[in-house]
Write a protein that holds these residues in place. Structure first.
Motif, PDB file in Angstrom:
ATOM      1  N   ASN A  82     107.597  29.582 -51.942  1.00 45.32           N
ATOM      2  CA  ASN A  82     107.134  30.718 -51.148  1.00 45.32           C
ATOM      3  C   ASN A  82     107.282  30.466 -49.656  1.00 45.32           C
ATOM      4  OD1 ASN A  82     105.628  33.040 -52.853  1.00 45.32           O
ATOM      5  ND2 ASN A  82     105.502  31.093 -53.943  1.00 45.32           N
ATOM      6  N   MET A  83     107.126  29.231 -49.209  1.00 47.93           N
ATOM      7  CA  MET A  83     107.393  28.913 -47.801  1.00 47.93           C
ATOM      8  C   MET A  83     108.856  29.161 -47.470  1.00 47.93           C
ATOM      9  SD  MET A  83     105.070  25.462 -47.285  1.00 47.93           S
ATOM     10  CE  MET A  83     105.279  25.348 -45.503  1.00 47.93           C
ATOM     11  N   GLU A  84     109.735  28.804 -48.379  1.00 45.03           N
ATOM     12  CA  GLU A  84     111.154  29.052 -48.168  1.00 45.03           C
ATOM     13  C   GLU A  84     111.434  30.549 -48.061  1.00 45.03           C
ATOM     14  OE1 GLU A  84     115.427  27.734 -48.235  1.00 45.03           O
ATOM     15  OE2 GLU A  84     113.507  27.034 -47.460  1.00 45.03           O
ATOM     16  N   ARG A  85     110.802  31.340 -48.909  1.00 41.99           N
ATOM     17  CA  ARG A  85     111.027  32.797 -48.842  1.00 41.99           C
ATOM     18  C   ARG A  85     110.544  33.375 -47.515  1.00 41.99           C
ATOM     19  NH1 ARG A  85     108.664  32.565 -54.435  1.00 41.99           N
ATOM     20  NH2 ARG A  85     110.478  32.151 -55.758  1.00 41.99           N
ATOM     21  N   TRP A  86     109.459  32.826 -46.976  1.00 42.91           N
ATOM     22  CA  TRP A  86     109.025  33.269 -45.647  1.00 42.91           C
ATOM     23  C   TRP A  86     110.108  32.991 -44.611  1.00 42.91           C
ATOM     24  CZ3 TRP A  86     105.577  36.598 -44.313  1.00 42.91           C
ATOM     25  CH2 TRP A  86     104.398  36.764 -45.040  1.00 42.91           C
ATOM     26  N   ARG A  87     110.829  31.889 -44.778  1.00 43.99           N
ATOM     27  CA  ARG A  87     111.873  31.557 -43.800  1.00 43.99           C
ATOM     28  C   ARG A  87     113.050  32.518 -43.864  1.00 43.99           C
ATOM     29  NH1 ARG A  87     109.768  26.033 -44.891  1.00 43.99           N
ATOM     30  NH2 ARG A  87     111.061  25.790 -46.754  1.00 43.99           N
ATOM     31  N   TRP A  88     113.167  33.277 -44.945  1.00 41.87           N
ATOM     32  CA  TRP A  88     114.236  34.274 -45.056  1.00 41.87           C
ATOM     33  C   TRP A  88     113.864  35.584 -44.366  1.00 41.87           C
ATOM     34  CZ3 TRP A  88     114.886  33.773 -51.098  1.00 41.87           C
ATOM     35  CH2 TRP A  88     115.322  32.471 -51.409  1.00 41.87           C
ATOM     36  N   MET A  89     112.599  35.746 -44.003  1.00 40.24           N
ATOM     37  CA  MET A  89     112.131  37.015 -43.453  1.00 40.24           C
ATOM     38  C   MET A  89     112.566  37.165 -42.001  1.00 40.24           C
ATOM     39  SD  MET A  89     110.375  38.590 -45.855  1.00 40.24           S
ATOM     40  CE  MET A  89     109.198  39.679 -45.054  1.00 40.24           C
ATOM     41  N   PRO A  90     112.744  38.417 -41.534  1.00 39.59           N
ATOM     42  CA  PRO A  90     113.033  38.628 -40.112  1.00 39.59           C
ATOM     43  C   PRO A  90     111.866  38.166 -39.263  1.00 39.59           C
ATOM     44  CG  PRO A  90     112.534  40.710 -41.207  1.00 39.59           C
ATOM     45  CD  PRO A  90     112.669  39.683 -42.291  1.00 39.59           C
ATOM     46  N   ARG A  91     112.152  37.764 -38.037  1.00 37.61           N
ATOM     47  CA  ARG A  91     111.105  37.250 -37.170  1.00 37.61           C
ATOM     48  C   ARG A  91     110.134  38.328 -36.677  1.00 37.61           C
ATOM     49  NH1 ARG A  91     110.906  31.820 -36.065  1.00 37.61           N
ATOM     50  NH2 ARG A  91     111.908  30.898 -37.881  1.00 37.61           N
ATOM     51  N   GLN A  92     110.526  39.575 -36.788  1.00 36.37           N
ATOM     52  CA  GLN A  92     109.606  40.660 -36.461  1.00 36.37           C
ATOM     53  C   GLN A  92     109.825  41.776 -37.468  1.00 36.37           C
ATOM     54  OE1 GLN A  92     109.499  41.758 -32.382  1.00 36.37           O
ATOM     55  NE2 GLN A  92     107.893  43.279 -32.658  1.00 36.37           N
ATOM     56  N   LEU A  93     108.760  42.155 -38.146  1.00 39.80           N
ATOM     57  CA  LEU A  93     108.840  43.203 -39.155  1.00 39.80           C
ATOM     58  C   LEU A  93     108.565  44.566 -38.527  1.00 39.80           C
ATOM     59  CD1 LEU A  93     106.868  41.428 -41.999  1.00 39.80           C
ATOM     60  CD2 LEU A  93     109.284  42.021 -42.065  1.00 39.80           C
ATOM     61  N   PRO A  94     109.153  45.622 -39.083  1.00 35.68           N
ATOM     62  CA  PRO A  94     108.791  46.965 -38.613  1.00 35.68           C
ATOM     63  C   PRO A  94     107.288  47.182 -38.780  1.00 35.68           C
ATOM     64  CG  PRO A  94     110.706  47.038 -40.072  1.00 35.68           C
ATOM     65  CD  PRO A  94     110.161  45.656 -40.159  1.00 35.68           C
ATOM     66  N   VAL A  95     106.654  47.764 -37.783  1.00 34.60           N
ATOM     67  CA  VAL A  95     105.196  47.913 -37.848  1.00 34.60           C
ATOM     68  C   VAL A  95     104.790  48.920 -38.913  1.00 34.60           C
ATOM     69  CG1 VAL A  95     104.833  47.199 -35.468  1.00 34.60           C
ATOM     70  CG2 VAL A  95     105.210  49.626 -35.980  1.00 34.60           C
ATOM     71  N   ASN A  96     105.683  49.856 -39.239  1.00 32.84           N
ATOM     72  CA  ASN A  96     105.432  50.802 -40.329  1.00 32.84           C
ATOM     73  C   ASN A  96     106.368  50.445 -41.477  1.00 32.84           C
ATOM     74  OD1 ASN A  96     103.616  52.194 -38.653  1.00 32.84           O
ATOM     75  ND2 ASN A  96     105.261  53.463 -37.821  1.00 32.84           N
ATOM     76  N   ARG A  97     105.813  50.100 -42.614  1.00 28.99           N
ATOM     77  CA  ARG A  97     106.665  49.618 -43.707  1.00 28.99           C
ATOM     78  C   ARG A  97     105.921  49.683 -45.026  1.00 28.99           C
ATOM     79  NH1 ARG A  97     104.684  45.360 -40.774  1.00 28.99           N
ATOM     80  NH2 ARG A  97     103.571  43.731 -41.919  1.00 28.99           N
ATOM     81  N   VAL A  98     106.696  49.634 -46.088  1.00 32.33           N
ATOM     82  CA  VAL A  98     106.179  49.506 -47.446  1.00 32.33           C
ATOM     83  C   VAL A  98     106.555  48.120 -47.940  1.00 32.33           C
ATOM     84  CG1 VAL A  98     106.512  50.250 -49.837  1.00 32.33           C
ATOM     85  CG2 VAL A  98     106.218  51.954 -48.035  1.00 32.33           C
ATOM     86  N   GLN A  99     105.598  47.413 -48.504  1.00 31.84           N
ATOM     87  CA  GLN A  99     105.863  46.106 -49.102  1.00 31.84           C
ATOM     88  C   GLN A  99     105.439  46.118 -50.559  1.00 31.84           C
ATOM     89  OE1 GLN A  99     104.954  43.469 -45.091  1.00 31.84           O
ATOM     90  NE2 GLN A  99     104.038  42.857 -47.018  1.00 31.84           N
ATOM     91  N   VAL A 100     106.286  45.588 -51.393  1.00 34.34           N
ATOM     92  CA  VAL A 100     105.964  45.439 -52.808  1.00 34.34           C
ATOM     93  C   VAL A 100     105.978  43.957 -53.135  1.00 34.34           C
ATOM     94  CG1 VAL A 100     106.662  45.925 -55.183  1.00 34.34           C
ATOM     95  CG2 VAL A 100     106.971  47.679 -53.407  1.00 34.34           C
ATOM     96  N   ASN A 101     104.863  43.449 -53.640  1.00 40.97           N
ATOM     97  CA  ASN A 101     104.846  42.095 -54.191  1.00 40.97           C
ATOM     98  C   ASN A 101     105.247  42.223 -55.656  1.00 40.97           C
ATOM     99  OD1 ASN A 101     104.398  39.562 -55.229  1.00 40.97           O
ATOM    100  ND2 ASN A 101     102.413  39.276 -54.246  1.00 40.97           N
ATOM    101  N   ILE A 102     106.467  41.821 -55.958  1.00 38.07           N
ATOM    102  CA  ILE A 102     107.009  41.985 -57.311  1.00 38.07           C
ATOM    103  C   ILE A 102     106.165  41.219 -58.325  1.00 38.07           C
ATOM    104  CG2 ILE A 102     109.038  41.612 -58.759  1.00 38.07           C
ATOM    105  CD1 ILE A 102     110.696  41.679 -56.103  1.00 38.07           C
ATOM    106  N   ALA A 103     105.836  39.975 -57.999  1.00 34.93           N
ATOM    107  CA  ALA A 103     105.124  39.119 -58.954  1.00 34.93           C
ATOM    108  C   ALA A 103     103.716  39.645 -59.240  1.00 34.93           C
ATOM    109  CB  ALA A 103     105.064  37.690 -58.433  1.00 34.93           C
ATOM    110  N   ALA A 104     103.048  40.175 -58.218  1.00 37.98           N
ATOM    111  CA  ALA A 104     101.694  40.705 -58.410  1.00 37.98           C
ATOM    112  C   ALA A 104     101.704  42.163 -58.822  1.00 37.98           C
ATOM    113  CB  ALA A 104     100.889  40.547 -57.120  1.00 37.98           C
ATOM    114  N   ALA A 105     102.865  42.834 -58.728  1.00 34.05           N
ATOM    115  CA  ALA A 105     103.001  44.259 -59.055  1.00 34.05           C
ATOM    116  C   ALA A 105     102.017  45.096 -58.250  1.00 34.05           C
ATOM    117  CB  ALA A 105     102.838  44.493 -60.559  1.00 34.05           C
ATOM    118  N   VAL A 106     102.091  44.949 -56.927  1.00 32.92           N
ATOM    119  CA  VAL A 106     101.225  45.679 -56.002  1.00 32.92           C
ATOM    120  C   VAL A 106     102.075  46.187 -54.842  1.00 32.92           C
ATOM    121  CG1 VAL A 106      99.326  45.472 -54.342  1.00 32.92           C
ATOM    122  CG2 VAL A 106      99.134  44.394 -56.578  1.00 32.92           C
TER     123      VAL A 106
END
Length: 483
Positions: free
Chosen positions: A241-265
């Motif tokens: 999971n730390m590695e996956r964080w390193r794949w993320m952009p350094r700044q996320l859009p302030v308005n966004r939808v996020q889906v946690n696939i593993a938690a199904a949320v």
């Protein structure tokens, strides 16, 4: 259809291909071509020389050597080894490699699974290192390398905790016949708030919530299985999971939808703050939902379902044409030109009344569903790869609120029964992510099962890449490595 706690902020290789000439001398230009169409040689490719690294002081070399010893703290390896101190070009090379690993990931994107479609941005650490040496600001440069998110920091602290648990011997294996005292002692290893005389039901409920299980307070089969996951597997999950964080952009859009696939949320963010969340149904293990980022551009109201060929072949054609027609499906086309199955829009459509579209190579999207029972379950990985939504209408209303002609009218449009596409007043970023380990605000680690088996695979890739590239890395007996 085929196939979280964010917020502190948000290389590629240049491949030169030289073709060997077929003749000793270049062929003459064809005299039949008019001068205006004569082949024009491409302009030479200008390759900028690398930024020079200034000489380091002895103190700077010593500081960087000490910093390189901290690879385990960042989840780049499960264990480190004592290594000789580096200097000169060897030190520069190791520092640049570590900087890139911390910024965009240890695993090269060429070694990603295709379904890991979230790709880190290119990053060249050389200019930053040169400037940090010249300005004597190495600690500040180093602190800027890791992902600027509270989620990453929480995992880093959690990693230190679980490595300490591992080094102290891990935890015992429980059985259904384990005594209450044995169960309580096991819970105390991960949850320091457990008291020796605490009601065991309460302590078990906290553990079940950390694992995403139904908090019954009973030591049932699933709870027992989670408590008996080896500590090395928990470390591998944190590393992944730390590695996956390193794949993320350094700044996320302030308005966004996020889906946690593993938690199904699903969580909706506005102004970089979560404003609502809902349960979802994500891909079953044999129909994994991909990790990706895109933008929701439109909503289809009363959508028909064009059944993907893979689903039609496996699940629908075997029923026979008569059965399909009785169930309301339409067969479009001819045997000569090719046939496909379409489920018309309506209350029984697999897509429900709303479909949220965004561009991606997997043909996945967010959608409503007439099958509501699964939302009451704690095990919600059951789709063909798309994301089914518990509350699609409120989500749609939030997305169209900026358009006065649409605001508050989503249900009215649904009630017309007409299929229509509504463009959003402003596209909404969407991230499909796979978080199986994350820290609570109090630092307690939470885990979800690894339904797709990606955690251990990614941890193995991290470890193998570190062994090849990092002079401070050693093979770890904690993770079964495969080259």
């Amino acid at each position: 259809m085929n196939r979280p706690n964010l917020i502190r902020l948000s290389v590629s290789s240049l491949l030169a291909v030289a073709a060997a000439p077929l003749l000793a001398q270049p062929p003459a230009v064809s005299p039949t071509l008019p001068p205006a169409t004569q082949p024009v040689a491409p302009p030479p490719v200008t390759v900028m020389p690398p930024v020079p690294i200034p000489p380091m002081s002895a103190a700077q070399e010593s500081w960087l050597n000490d910093w390189l010893k901290g690879g385990t703290k960042e989840g780049l390896m499960a264990r480190s080894k004592a290594s000789q101190r580096l200097s000169g070009d060897a030190l520069v090379s190791a520092v640049l490699d570590r900087a890139k690993a911390l910024s965009t990931g240890r695993v090269d994107t060429a070694d990603f699974l295709q379904i890991w479609a979230l790709r880190p941005a290119p990053f060249d650490p050389r200019p930053g290192l040169a400037r940090a040496i010249a300005e004597d600001r190495l600690p500040q440069w180093v602190s800027s390398l890791t992902p600027p998110y509270a989620g990453y920091d929480g995992l880093r602290r959690g990693l230190a905790t679980y490595e300490r648990i591992r080094d102290e011997g891990g935890w015992p294996t429980l059985t259904a016949k384990s005594s209450p005292d044995a169960i309580r002692k096991r819970l105390m290893i991960e949850d320091k708030s457990v008291q020796p005389d605490e009601n065991l039901v309460d302590a078990l409920q906290r553990a079940q919530r950390r694992y995403g299980l139904n908090p019954t307070g009973l030591l049932d089969t699933r709870t027992l299985r989670e408590l008996n996951v080896p500590v090395d597997d928990r470390i591998a999950a944190i590393m992944a999971n730390m590695e996956r964080w390193r794949w993320m952009p350094r700044q996320l859009p302030v308005n966004r939808v996020q889906v946690n696939i593993a938690a199904a949320v699903l969580t909706l963010f506005e102004g970089d703050q979560p404003i609502t969340s809902m349960r979802a149904v994500t891909g079953a293990p044999d129909n994994a939902t991909p990790m990706l980022s895109s933008s929701i551009h439109s909503i289809v109201i009363n959508p028909p379902w064009n059944v993907p060929a893979s689903i039609a072949k496996k699940e629908l054609w075997p029923k026979g044409r008569a059965a399909l027609k009785r169930q309301g499906y339409k067969i479009v086309g001819t045997p000569e030109t090719g046939e496909r199955i379409v489920q018309p829009a309506g209350p029984n459509s697999a897509l429900g009344r709303l479909k949220f579209d965004f561009n991606n190579p997997f043909a996945v999207y967010l959608h409503d569903t007439p099958a509501r029972a699964k939302f009451a379950s704690y095990d919600r990985l059951a789709s063909h790869g798309c994301i089914r939504l518990e509350k699609p209408v409120p989500l749609a209303e939030l997305m169209v609120a900026g358009n006065p002609d649409l605001a508050g009218k989503v249900q009215t449009l649904i009630d017309t029964g007409k299929t229509q596409r509504v463009q959003l007043p402003k596209e909404v970023a969407v991230y499909l992510l796979y978080w199986t380990a994350f820290a609570s605000s109090n630092g307690t680690m939470n885990f979800r099962s690894d339904p797709y088996g990606w955690d251990k695979l990614l941890a193995q890739k991290i470890e193998a890449s570190s062994r090849r590239l990092d002079p401070t890395a050693a093979p770890s007996p904690a993770i079964a490595l495969k080259d």
